[in-house]
Design an enzyme around this catalytic site. Structure first.
Site, mmCIF file in Angstrom:
data_model
loop_
_atom_site.group_PDB
_atom_site.id
_atom_site.type_symbol
_atom_site.label_atom_id
_atom_site.label_comp_id
_atom_site.label_asym_id
_atom_site.label_seq_id
_atom_site.Cartn_x
_atom_site.Cartn_y
_atom_site.Cartn_z
ATOM 1 N N ASP A 38 0.870 -0.999 0.097
ATOM 2 C CA ASP A 38 0.026 -0.157 0.069
ATOM 3 C C ASP A 38 0.971 1.228 0.026
ATOM 4 O O ASP A 38 2.032 1.096 0.540
ATOM 5 C CB ASP A 38 -0.874 -0.113 1.228
ATOM 6 N N TYR A 161 -12.330 7.168 -15.015
ATOM 7 C CA TYR A 161 -12.427 5.735 -14.377
ATOM 8 C C TYR A 161 -12.614 4.597 -15.311
ATOM 9 O O TYR A 161 -12.323 3.716 -15.354
ATOM 10 C CB TYR A 161 -13.016 6.134 -13.071
#
Length: 276
Positions: A38, A161
Site C-alpha cells: 500500500d 475511471y
C-alpha cells in the site's frame, strides 16, 4: 485442515483498506503468506501487523508501493520472493476514483493522466513483473480489479475511471490468452457498487448514491468482504479452469437494467466475517 491457499504466497496491492484489506485477512486465514502492499504506510503496516497477531507470526509482511511507479512494483515482487521464497498469486487491486472525474468536456487532463497512470499502467506493471515470478513458481493466478463500469458504463459521469477499467478488462483477456499454456491464469474481478471509502467519497451526495442503487436489483451496496470472497476463489485452485473471465460480483446490476419502478425492498448487507 489445510486452507484453500495453503502453501501459497500472495502480493495484494491496496491492502490498507477496502477490498485489499479484506482479501489480505481472508487469504491469510486460508493458509497463504501475504505481502500487504500500500502507498499508505500506516494503513498497510497495520494490516500486516494485525494479521500476524491474529492469524500467526510470519503470516504477512508489509511493503510500501506506489502502483503509479514501476520501480515500486518491481521491488514489491522481489520483496515477496525474498521474504517468502516464491510468489503464486498477485491481486492488482489498488486504484483511484478521482472525485473531480466527470465527462469528456470537463474532466481535466491531469485527472485523466493520473487515473491512467495508476489504474492502467499500475495493473500492467503488476502483471509484467509478476509473470516471471509466477513462472519461477510453476504457475499461479493474477487477479486484476476492473469494475462493472467496464461493461455497462456508469450512471454518474466518471469518464477517466470507466475508461481505465475497460482497459484493465481488455488487458486481462489478452494476457490470459498469451499465458494460458504456462499455468498462469488472469481474471478480472468486476465489483458492482461497493461500500468502500473510495466509492463513498466519489458518491458524496445522497442523490449520487441513489442513482447507483436504483439500478442494483439487490437494492444495496456490496461489501468489501464479498469481493474478497470472490478473489479467494480466483486465487485458489478451485478456479483452475478459469482464465480470461470478467467475474461480475455486482448484485445483479449487469444482468438487467432496473428502473426506479423496479425492486425496492431493502436488503441487509452480508455479515462481515473478516478479522477486522
Amino acid at each position: 485442515m489445510p486452507g484453500r491457499l495453503n502453501g501459497k504466497v500472495a502480493l495484494i496491492t491496496g491492502a490498507g483498506s477496502g477490498i485489499g484489506l479484506e482479501a489480505s485477512f481472508l487469504f491469510a486465514k486460508e493458509g497463504c503468506k501475504v505481502v500487504c502492499a500500500d502507498i499508505n504506510e500506516q494503513a498497510g503496516q497495520a494490516t500486516a501487523t494485525k494479521i500476524n497477531a491474529d492469524i500467526g507470526a510470519n503470516s504477512a509482511a508489509f511493503v510500501r508501493v506506489d502502483v503509479g511507479k514501476e520501480a515500486d512494483i518491481a521491488a514489491a515482487v522481489a520483496f515477496a520472493e525474498k521474504t517468502f521464497g516464491k510468489l503464486h498469486i498477485v491481486f492488482n487491486n489498488a486504484g483511484i476514483m478521482h472525485p473531480a472525474d466527470d465527462n469528456a468536456e470537463t474532466t481535466e487532463e491531469k485527472i485523466w493522466d493520473l487515473t491512467m497512470q495508476i489504474n492502467v499502467k499500475g495493473v500492467w506493471w503488476g502483471c509484467k513483473h509478476a509473470i516471471p515470478a509466477l513462472r519461477r513458481a510453476g504457475g499461479g493466478s493474477i487477479i486484476n480489479t476492473a469494475s462493472f463500469v467496464a461493461v455497462r458504463g456508469a450512471a454518474t459521469p466518471q469518464l477517466a475511471y470507466t475508461t481505465s477499467k475497460g482497459a484493465v478488462l481488455a488487458m486481462t483477456r489478452e494476457l490470459a490468452v498469451i499465458h494460458a499454456r504456462e499455468n498462469i491464469r488472469f481474471n478480472a474481478l468486476c465489483p458492482g457498487p461497493i461500500r468502500t471509502p473510495l466509492l463513498m467519497d466519489f458518491l458524496n451526495t445522497e442523490e449520487k448514491k441513489q442513482r447507483r442503487l436504483v439500478h442494483v436489483p439487490m437494492g444495496r451496496f456490496g461489501e468489501a468482504i464479498e469481493q474478497a470472497n470472490a478473489a479467494l476463489f480466483l486465487a485458489s485452485d478451485e478456479s483452475s479452469f478459469c482464465t480470461g473471465t470478467d467475474f461480475m460480483v455486482d448484485g445483479g446490476l449487469s444482468a438487467a437494467y432496473v428502473t426506479p419502478e423496479g425492486p425496492t425492498k431493502t436488503v441487509s448487507p452480508q455479515k462481515n466475517f473478516s478479522g477486522v
